[in-house]
Design an enzyme around this catalytic site. Structure first.
Site, PDB file in Angstrom:
ATOM      1  N   LYS A 132       0.813  -1.222   0.000  1.00 39.27           N
ATOM      2  CA  LYS A 132       0.000   0.000   0.000  1.00 39.27           C
ATOM      3  C   LYS A 132       0.845   1.269   0.000  1.00 39.27           C
ATOM      4  CE  LYS A 132      -4.526  -1.552   0.906  1.00 39.27           C
ATOM      5  NZ  LYS A 132      -5.560  -1.891   1.851  1.00 39.27           N
ATOM      6  N   ARG A 158      -4.126 -10.173   4.093  1.00 40.81           N
ATOM      7  CA  ARG A 158      -4.548 -10.101   2.687  1.00 40.81           C
ATOM      8  C   ARG A 158      -3.367  -9.590   1.867  1.00 40.81           C
ATOM      9  NH1 ARG A 158      -6.670  -6.358  -0.681  1.00 40.81           N
ATOM     10  NH2 ARG A 158      -8.325  -7.044  -2.077  1.00 40.81           N
TER      11      ARG A 158
HETATM   12  N1  HH2 Z   1      -7.712  -3.313   0.399  1.00 42.55           N
HETATM   13  C1  HH2 Z   1      -8.036  -3.246  -0.906  1.00 42.55           C
HETATM   14  C2  HH2 Z   1      -9.185  -3.884  -1.389  1.00 42.55           C
HETATM   15  N2  HH2 Z   1      -9.963  -4.618  -0.570  1.00 42.55           N
HETATM   16  N3  HH2 Z   1     -10.425  -5.483   1.571  1.00 42.55           N
HETATM   17  C3  HH2 Z   1     -10.121  -5.573   2.875  1.00 42.55           C
HETATM   18  N4  HH2 Z   1     -10.884  -6.320   3.697  1.00 42.55           N
HETATM   19  N5  HH2 Z   1      -9.032  -4.941   3.402  1.00 42.55           N
HETATM   20  C4  HH2 Z   1      -8.203  -4.172   2.641  1.00 42.55           C
HETATM   21  O1  HH2 Z   1      -7.239  -3.592   3.180  1.00 42.55           O
HETATM   22  C5  HH2 Z   1      -8.498  -4.052   1.240  1.00 42.55           C
HETATM   23  C6  HH2 Z   1      -9.648  -4.718   0.738  1.00 42.55           C
HETATM   24  C7  HH2 Z   1      -7.162  -2.481  -1.845  1.00 42.55           C
HETATM   25  O2  HH2 Z   1      -6.161  -3.301  -2.357  1.00 42.55           O
HETATM   26  P1  HH2 Z   1      -6.215  -4.073  -3.755  1.00 42.55           P
HETATM   27  O3  HH2 Z   1      -7.341  -5.055  -3.793  1.00 42.55           O
HETATM   28  O4  HH2 Z   1      -4.896  -4.651  -4.052  1.00 42.55           O
HETATM   29  O5  HH2 Z   1      -6.431  -2.915  -4.807  1.00 42.55           O
HETATM   30  P2  HH2 Z   1      -7.703  -2.364  -5.590  1.00 42.55           P
HETATM   31  O6  HH2 Z   1      -8.725  -1.940  -4.585  1.00 42.55           O
HETATM   32  O7  HH2 Z   1      -7.139  -1.218  -6.386  1.00 42.55           O
HETATM   33  O8  HH2 Z   1      -8.244  -3.464  -6.445  1.00 42.55           O
END
Ligand code: HH2
Length: 287
Positions: free
Chosen positions: A226, A260
């Protein structure tokens, strides 16, 4: 602090004796780390299998990016991205699958297609029908803290006491879920690193993560690659592996149950070492 935890999800009691890795699979063109890489179903399925082989105990599949400023997608688009991948992955891997969605319609179809947990980053606020779907299906549920929406969350976020405010929010959403017929055993809580938080808010939340364990639900932590880790290290997204591993070890030490992550193979070692140290008996009371 016990390392073991369990979650009731669609009639399955998922029981673990130590913290576990949740492998991220984003089937989106615009996710901040892996956007566009797994749009092709075959690529996405192959990546899911690699994540499980590398040690993911659980997969989290998302069809809508929630990065700051992401453009929202409608239900038809999100479903079209998600379902073909979810159906194939569910037939190939034995681990539980969560779906990262804020839409009840997407959640319902995902649960039909083999998902057992819904990861709702809005904590049941975005879609008034979501709580009913989770209650009716007995699905697992991740409730995450976010200030605002992905479109607005990084516009001048401020808190008097970030830890207490996040804790109070999660407690409130837990009570709301219960009042909607969702059992606490179905629920995982997540402080939402990067969702409406400045670097110092994320650092404070990580430092005091243990104060969320008194809510007595397993904690999910999403810190993988992040932006705050990039700000602390001056590293690009691709180059945040060591920063992620360090943050994960600290999170495990403070009670995180579900980590995650994008890079399961690399993070497996960080979690294995942190969990073994934690499991090795009582901490010395003095140095
Ligand atoms: N972070 C992201 C998305 N979903 N869900 C939970 N429970 N906790 C988190 O910290 C979280 C989440 C953001 O990360 P990522 O899925 O890699 O990116 P994007 O939202 O751009 O798809």
């Amino acid at each position: 602090m016990p390392l073991s935890f369990s979650i009731l999800a669609c009639g399955r009691l998922l029981t673990y004796d130590r913290p576990q890795l949740v492998g991220i699979l984003n089937v989106t063109p615009d996710s901040f780390s892996d956007g566009g890489r797994f749009l092709h179903v075959d690529h996405a399925v192959a990546h899911a299998e690699r994540l499980v082989e590398a040690g993911a105990a659980w997969l989290d599949i998302g069809g809508e990016s929630t990065r700051p400023g992401a453009v929202p997608v409608d239900e038809a688009e999100e479903t079209a991205r998600l379902l073909p991948v979810l159906e194939r992955v569910a037939s190939k891997v034995a681990v539980p699958i969560s779906v990262d969605t804020m839409k009840a319609g997407v959640a319902r179809r995902a649960l039909d297609a083999g998902a057992v947990v819904i990861n709702d980053v809005s904590a049941l606020r975005a879609d008034p029908r979501m709580a009913g779907v989770i209650a009716e299906r007995g699905a697992g549920l991740v409730l995450m803290h976010m200030r605002g929406t992905p479109q607005t969350m990084q516009q001048d976020p401020h808190y008097h006491d970030v830890v207490q405010e996040v804790r109070a929010f999660l407690q409130d959403r837990l009570l709301f879920a219960e009042s909607s017929g969702i059992a606490p055993r179905q629920i995982v809580l997540d402080p939402g690193f990067g969702f409406g938080k400045l670097v110092e808010h994320n650092v404070t939340l990580l430092k005091q993560l243990a104060s969320l364990t008194s809510l007595e639900r397993p904690l999910m932590v999403g810190i993988s690659r992040k932006a705050f880790l990039g700000r602390l290290t001056q590293r690009t997204v691709e180059d945040r592996t060591i920063a992620t591993a360090t943050a994960l070890a600290l999170a495990v030490e403070r009670g995180a149950a579900l980590l995650r992550v994008h890079d399961v193979a690399a993070m497996r070692d960080a979690v294995a070492v942190a969990a073994a140290v934690l499991d090795s008996g009582p901490s010395p009371s003095s140095r």
